[in-house]
Design an enzyme around this catalytic site. Structure first.
Site, PDB file in Angstrom:
ATOM      1  N   CYS A 295      38.189  -8.405  67.069  1.00 15.06           N
ATOM      2  CA  CYS A 295      37.859  -9.119  68.296  1.00 15.06           C
ATOM      3  C   CYS A 295      38.073  -8.256  69.527  1.00 15.06           C
ATOM      4  O   CYS A 295      37.187  -8.115  70.368  1.00 15.06           O
ATOM      5  CB  CYS A 295      38.696 -10.393  68.405  1.00 15.06           C
TER       6      CYS A 295
ATOM      7  N   HIS B 136      32.671 -34.365  91.113  1.00 10.90           N
ATOM      8  CA  HIS B 136      31.266 -34.234  91.503  1.00 10.90           C
ATOM      9  C   HIS B 136      31.154 -33.304  92.712  1.00 10.90           C
ATOM     10  O   HIS B 136      31.938 -33.400  93.635  1.00 10.90           O
ATOM     11  CB  HIS B 136      30.682 -35.592  91.855  1.00 10.90           C
TER      12      HIS B 136
END
EC number: 1.8.1.4
Length: 624
Positions: free
Chosen positions: A125, A540
Site C-alpha cells: 500500500c 446544506h
C-alpha cells in the site's frame, strides 16, 4: 501488505485479562486514534504523547502474568513443542498497513509487540500501491480540469495550455511514499514496537525465525505478508515496456499507446492517469464487459463517463495469451485469443503493456508446513476470526492471518481492520469483523465507491432467504454543491429490504464518492436501519446530502420497527421523567435508568446526568 522481498514479524506474550464479553464498556468504548484509508493517524506525522507510551508500559507490566525470557535460547529445542515462556506477547509477520494497524492496537492493549520486516516498512500500500497511486491520480485530476476548456470557461476562468514534468510527477509520488513510510516506522518505534529486520517464517507453534538464525517466541502470531502482482502465464515482464503496477507507479515513461490487461480497480485508475498525461489506452478484458466487479448499473454509467469520451478502446471476452516486450526496434506484441473457444482473435502492436490482472498472495517460504497448514490457491485458510486452519480442518492455536494473504477482502484498510479484530481477541474480548460493512473505492475522476452487496447479489440472497429487495437512487444533478462545482455527473444507489429497512448495499459514482461511502458503511456496520438514519441532519449545501436524499428516497414498509426501538422508548421515558421531576421539584424516589444505582434526581450531579441522558437519546435516534 508486503512484497516478496519485504516481510515483517511481530510477536508478544501476555496473560489474557478478564474482560466481560458484551459488556457496556465494549459498546461505548472510543478509539484511541484515527485511521485514514487504513493507516493510523501516526502515519501522517501526529506524534504519540509520552503519556500514552508511559501508560502502555504500565499496562504491559501490570498485565504480564508470567516471566518474559531474556533470550530465545532458553525456550527449548525442537519445533514441535510450544515454548514455556515467551519473548513477546505478539509477533506480526509483515509490516504493511495491516501489520502496522495490528501493532499499534496491540500497544494500546498493553502487549509487548514485535514486527519483522525483510525490506521496507509499509508494504504494498505505502510503497507500491494505494499511496503513490493517489499521488499520480491527484496529478491526473488537476490535468483533466485544466485541459477541459469548456469546464474552465463555465467558471469564467481562462487558462493557458497545461503541461507537466514527468520526473516531477514521479518525484511527487515517490516523496509521498517515503514520507508515509518514515512516519509509519517512527510511530511504531515511538510506541515501543520492536522492528526486527530479516525474512521471517513460522518455525513451529508460537515460534518464529527471522534473518539467518534468529529465533523468537510469542504467545500469539499474526501473518500479514500481503500480496504481489499476479502475472498470467505467457506474459513476459521486462519492467520497461511490459510492466506491473509496481513498475507503473515509478512513471519512468509515458507511452503514446499502452494496453492495460484487466479493467478492475488497478486498470481503471491507471487508465485515468495515462489518458490525462496524453496516452492512448486499450483495455483487454477476459469477461464480456468492462469493470465486471462493479454493480452493473454503476459499470454502465462509469463506462459512459470514464471510457467512451476518452482516448480508450477495448477488447472484451479475450485473453492475452502471449505478450512479448519491445526489443530491437519492434513494438510490444500482444496475441489475443477468445476467452471461451481459445481460438486466435487478434494481434496488437503497442508501445507498452500494463498487467493489471489482480494480485496473488505472498505465502511462499513462510514455514507453514511446520504447523501443517496447506494453502488454497496460495491463500492461507482462516475462519471468521482470522484463525488459521490446518490441513486437517482444525484451528492452529495462537496463529492468525490477516490481509491479502487470507484472500477474504484484498484491501489495505480491510487488513488493518482484521488485524485490530485479532488483537481484540488475543486481548480477551471476542470480535468478529463484518466484511460486508467494509467499503471500497476506485479513485478515478469521478470516483466510484461501494459497500455491501450489488443489486444482483442482493436479489439472489433475497430469493434464497425469502425476502423482497428494493432499490433507491438519487442523482448528483440534484445536489447544490455538485452543481456549484459543475460536477453533476453521477448517481447514488442503495439496495435494501423494504420489510425491515436493512441496508444491503450502497454504490456511488460521482464527485468525492470515496468520501461519501462511509456514512453508508458505518450504518451497515452498526446495524442502523433506514427508518432511523433518514432522520439524520446533513449540512446544506454539501455533497453529503446525496446520501441524505438517498435514505429519504427509500420506501420502508410502515410496520417496520428499529432494532433498538424499546431502548429508545425507555430513554425517552426517562428523559420525560427527569423533566417532570425538575419542574415540580419532587424529591420522591422513582425508578432510574439503572436499577442498581440511586435515583438520578437525588444525586448532586443530576444536572449533568440529565444532559447525559439527553445526549444518549439524541445519539440513539441518529446512530443506533
Amino acid at each position: 501488505m508486503q512484497s516478496a522481498m519485504a516481510l515483517s514479524f511481530s510477536q508478544t506474550s501476555f496473560t489474557r485479562p478478564n474482560h466481560v464479553l458484551g459488556s457496556t464498556a465494549s459498546v461505548f468504548s472510543t478509539p484511541k486514534s484515527l485511521r485514514f484509508c487504513g493507516l493510523r493517524r501516526e502515519a501522517f506525522g501526529f506524534s504519540p504523547s509520552n503519556q500514552l507510551a508511559l501508560r502502555s508500559d504500565r499496562i504491559r507490566t501490570q498485565s504480564s502474568g508470567f516471566q518474559v525470557s531474556a533470550s530465545a535460547s532458553s525456550n527449548g529445542n525442537g519445533n514441535g513443542a510450544p515454548p514455556k515462556s515467551f519473548d513477546y506477547d505478539l509477533i506480526i509477520i509483515g509490516a504493511g498497513v495491516g501489520g502496522h494497524g495490528a501493532a499499534l492496537h496491540a500497544v494500546e492493549k498493553g502487549l509487548k509487540t514485535a514486527i519483522i520486516e525483510g525490506d521496507v516498512v509499509g508494504g504494498t500500500c505505502v510503497n507500491r500501491g494505494c499511496v503513490p497511486s493517489k499521488a499520480l491520480l491527484a496529478v491526473s485530476g488537476r490535468m483533466r480540469e485544466l485541459q477541459n476548456e469548456h469546464h474552465m470557461k463555465s467558471f469564467g476562468l481562462q487558462v493557458s495550455a497545461a503541461g507537466y514534468d514527468r520526473q516531477g510527477v514521479a518525484d511527487h509520488a515517490n516523496n509521498l511514499a517515503t514520507k508515509i513510510r518514515n512516519n509509519l516506522t517512527n510511530s511504531m518505534k515511538a510506541l515501543g514496537v520492536d522492528i526486527l529486520t530479516g525474512f521471517g517464517s513460522v518455525l513451529g507453534p508460537q515460534k518464529v525465525k527471522y534473518g539467518k538464525d534468529n529465533i523468537i517466541t510469542a504467545k500469539d502470531i499474526i501473518i500479514a505478508t500481503g500480496s504481489v502482482p499476479f502475472v498470467p502465464k505467457g506474459i513476459e515482464v521486462d519492467g520497461k515496456t511490459v510492466i506491473t503496477s509496481d513498475h507503473a507507479l515509478k512513471l519512468e515513461s509515458v507511452p503514446d499507446w499502452i494496453a492495460i490487461v484487466g479493467s478492475g480497480y488497478i486498470g481503471l485508475e491507471f487508465s485515468d492517469v495515462y489518458t490525462a498525461l496524453g496516452s492512448e489506452v486499450t483495455f483487454i478484458e477476459a469477461l464480456d464487459q468492462l469493470m465486471p466487479g462493479f454493480d452493473p448499473e454503476i459499470s454502465k454509467l462509469a463506462q459512459r463517463v470514464l471510457i467512451n469520451p476518452r482516448k480508450i478502446d477495448y477488447h472484451t471476452g479475450v485473453f492475452a495469451s502471449k505478450i512479448t516486450p519491445a526489443k530491437d526496434g519492434k513494438p510490444v506484441l500482444i496475441e489475443l485469443i477468445d476467452a471461451k473457444t481459445k481460438e486466435p482473435k487478434d494481434t496488437l502492436e503497442v508501445d507498452a503493456a500494463l498487467i493489471a490482472t489482480g494480485r496473488a498472495p505472498f505465502t511462499n517460504g513462510l514455514g507453514l508446513e511446520n504447523v501443517n497448514v496447506v494453502t488454497q490457491r496460495g491463500f492461507i485458510p482462516v475462519d471468521e476470526r482470522m484463525r488459521v486452519i490446518d490441513g486437517n480442518g482444525t484451528l492452529v492455536p495462537n496463529l492468525y492471518c490477516i490481509g491479502d494473504a487470507n484472500g477474504k477482502l484484498m484491501l489495505a484498510h480491510a487488513a488493518s481492520a482484521q488485524g485490530i479484530s485479532v488483537v481484540e481477541q488475543v486481548s480477551g474480548r471476542d470480535h468478529v469483523l463484518n466484511h460486508l460493512s467494509i467499503p471500497a473505492a476506485c479513485f478515478t475522476h469521478p470516483e466510484i465507491s461501494m459497500v455491501g452487496l450489488t443489486e444482483p447479489q442482493a436479489k439472489e440472497k433475497g430469493e434464497k432467504e425469502g425476502f423482497k429487495v428494493s432499490v433507491a437512487k438519487t442523482s448528483f444533478k440534484a445536489n447544490t454543491k455538485a452543481l456549484a462545482e459543475n460536477e453533476g455527473e453521477g448517481i447514488a444507489k442503495m439496495i435494501y429490504r423494504p420489510d425491515n429497512g436493512e441496508i444491503l448495499g450502497v454504490h456511488i459514482f460521482g464527485l468525492h464518492a470515496a468520501d461519501l461511502i462511509h456514512e453508508a458503511s458505518n450504518a451497515i456496520a452498526l446495524g442502523t436501519r433506514i427508518q432511523d438514519i433518514k432522520l439524520a441532519v446533513h449540512a446544506h449545501p454539501t455533497l453529503s446530502e446525496v446520501l441524505d436524499e438517498l435514505f429519504k428516497a427509500a420506501k420502508v414498509e410502515s410496520h417496520a420497527t428499529t432494532r433498538t426501538g424499546d431502548a429508545k422508548i425507555k430513554l425517552n421515558a426517562n428523559q420525560e421523567d427527569l423533566r417532570r421531576r425538575n419542574r415540580r421539584g419532587d424529591d420522591e424516589k422513582e425508578p432510574s435508568l439503572s436499577e442498581d444505582k440511586k435515583d438520578i434526581s437525588t444525586r448532586p450531579s443530576s444536572f449533568f446526568e440529565n444532559i447525559y441522558v439527553e445526549v444518549l437519546s439524541l445519539l440513539s435516534r441518529i446512530f443506533v
